[in-house]
Design a protein around this motif. Structure first.
Motif, PDB file in Angstrom:
ATOM      1  N   GLU A 113       2.455   1.757  -3.379  1.00 13.17           N
ATOM      2  CA  GLU A 113       1.474   2.301  -4.323  1.00 13.17           C
ATOM      3  C   GLU A 113       1.247   3.795  -4.085  1.00 13.17           C
ATOM      4  O   GLU A 113       1.157   4.576  -5.029  1.00 13.17           O
ATOM      5  CB  GLU A 113       0.155   1.529  -4.204  1.00 13.17           C
ATOM      6  CG  GLU A 113      -0.916   1.973  -5.170  1.00 13.17           C
ATOM      7  CD  GLU A 113      -0.550   1.781  -6.635  1.00 13.17           C
ATOM      8  OE1 GLU A 113      -1.147   2.460  -7.489  1.00 13.17           O
ATOM      9  OE2 GLU A 113       0.338   0.957  -6.938  1.00 13.17           O
ATOM     10  N   ARG A 114       1.155   4.209  -2.811  1.00 11.10           N
ATOM     11  CA  ARG A 114       0.976   5.635  -2.497  1.00 11.10           C
ATOM     12  C   ARG A 114       2.178   6.445  -2.972  1.00 11.10           C
ATOM     13  O   ARG A 114       2.032   7.549  -3.498  1.00 11.10           O
ATOM     14  CB  ARG A 114       0.790   5.854  -0.989  1.00 11.10           C
ATOM     15  CG  ARG A 114      -0.452   5.224  -0.377  1.00 11.10           C
ATOM     16  CD  ARG A 114      -1.765   5.877  -0.820  1.00 11.10           C
ATOM     17  NE  ARG A 114      -2.268   5.396  -2.077  1.00 11.10           N
ATOM     18  CZ  ARG A 114      -2.955   4.279  -2.263  1.00 11.10           C
ATOM     19  NH1 ARG A 114      -3.219   3.495  -1.259  1.00 11.10           N
ATOM     20  NH2 ARG A 114      -3.386   3.944  -3.450  1.00 11.10           N
ATOM     21  N   GLU A 164       1.951   6.821  -6.706  1.00  8.71           N
ATOM     22  CA  GLU A 164       0.941   7.827  -7.048  1.00  8.71           C
ATOM     23  C   GLU A 164       1.454   9.236  -6.791  1.00  8.71           C
ATOM     24  O   GLU A 164       1.210  10.143  -7.588  1.00  8.71           O
ATOM     25  CB  GLU A 164      -0.337   7.590  -6.241  1.00  8.71           C
ATOM     26  CG  GLU A 164      -1.130   6.394  -6.701  1.00  8.71           C
ATOM     27  CD  GLU A 164      -2.335   6.106  -5.807  1.00  8.71           C
ATOM     28  OE1 GLU A 164      -2.569   6.876  -4.844  1.00  8.71           O
ATOM     29  OE2 GLU A 164      -3.037   5.116  -6.071  1.00  8.71           O
ATOM     30  N   ALA A 165       2.169   9.426  -5.672  1.00 14.29           N
ATOM     31  CA  ALA A 165       2.721  10.751  -5.349  1.00 14.29           C
ATOM     32  C   ALA A 165       3.744  11.170  -6.399  1.00 14.29           C
ATOM     33  O   ALA A 165       3.771  12.334  -6.823  1.00 14.29           O
ATOM     34  CB  ALA A 165       3.351  10.730  -3.960  1.00 14.29           C
ATOM     35  N   GLU A 211       1.906  12.180  -9.490  1.00 14.86           N
ATOM     36  CA  GLU A 211       1.270  13.498  -9.277  1.00 14.86           C
ATOM     37  C   GLU A 211       2.293  14.620  -9.392  1.00 14.86           C
ATOM     38  O   GLU A 211       2.043  15.641 -10.033  1.00 14.86           O
ATOM     39  CB  GLU A 211       0.607  13.519  -7.895  1.00 14.86           C
ATOM     40  CG  GLU A 211      -0.089  14.817  -7.562  1.00 14.86           C
ATOM     41  CD  GLU A 211      -1.320  15.078  -8.411  1.00 14.86           C
ATOM     42  OE1 GLU A 211      -1.699  16.259  -8.541  1.00 14.86           O
ATOM     43  OE2 GLU A 211      -1.892  14.115  -8.953  1.00 14.86           O
ATOM     44  N   HIS A 218       0.842  -1.201   0.000  1.00 16.62           N
ATOM     45  CA  HIS A 218       0.000   0.000   0.000  1.00 16.62           C
ATOM     46  C   HIS A 218       0.878   1.252   0.000  1.00 16.62           C
ATOM     47  O   HIS A 218       0.634   2.198  -0.762  1.00 16.62           O
ATOM     48  CB  HIS A 218      -0.897  -0.029   1.247  1.00 16.62           C
ATOM     49  CG  HIS A 218      -1.904   1.058   1.295  1.00 16.62           C
ATOM     50  ND1 HIS A 218      -3.012   1.070   0.478  1.00 16.62           N
ATOM     51  CD2 HIS A 218      -1.980   2.169   2.066  1.00 16.62           C
ATOM     52  CE1 HIS A 218      -3.723   2.155   0.745  1.00 16.62           C
ATOM     53  NE2 HIS A 218      -3.114   2.831   1.700  1.00 16.62           N
ATOM     54  N   MET A 219       1.924   1.243   0.835  1.00 18.56           N
ATOM     55  CA  MET A 219       2.839   2.377   0.903  1.00 18.56           C
ATOM     56  C   MET A 219       3.553   2.567  -0.435  1.00 18.56           C
ATOM     57  O   MET A 219       3.691   3.692  -0.924  1.00 18.56           O
ATOM     58  CB  MET A 219       3.860   2.162   2.009  1.00 18.56           C
ATOM     59  CG  MET A 219       4.797   3.339   2.219  1.00 18.56           C
ATOM     60  SD  MET A 219       5.996   3.047   3.525  1.00 18.56           S
ATOM     61  CE  MET A 219       6.994   1.776   2.791  1.00 18.56           C
TER      62      MET A 219
END
Length: 87
Positions: free
Chosen positions: A46-47, A50-51, A54, A43-44
């Motif tokens: 993936e975050r 995504e960051a 972005e 999960h980390m």
């Protein structure tokens, strides 16, 4: 058949299969306990991805905005030069 004097009658010697099964069960239990940690790590990851995406998108938008601004300034300078040459 005669029974051994060092081993009581009816005792079971440890089986390789039994030991393997116990080890397998322990490994599965250990893996089950580590699942939340692995999920949190995924999960980390993936975050973070995504960051990064972005941030890259924000940089691209800013670069396009600066490019348009530079093009407008360049056109203004060309017009000013053309006006100065014509008069």
């Amino acid at each position: 058949m005669t029974s051994s004097t060092s081993e009581p009658s009816g005792s079971a010697t440890p089986d390789v299969i039994t030991i393997g099964a116990n080890a397998s069960r322990q490994n599965r239990t250990r893996e089950m306990q580590l699942i939340p940690e692995a999920m949190a790590r995924a999960h980390m990851h993936e975050r973070l991805r995504e960051a990064d995406a972005e941030r890259q998108a924000v940089r691209l938008v800013a670069a396009r905005r600066m490019q348009r601004r530079a093009e407008r300034v360049s056109m203004r300078a060309r017009r000013a030069l053309a006006m100065a040459v014509m008069h």
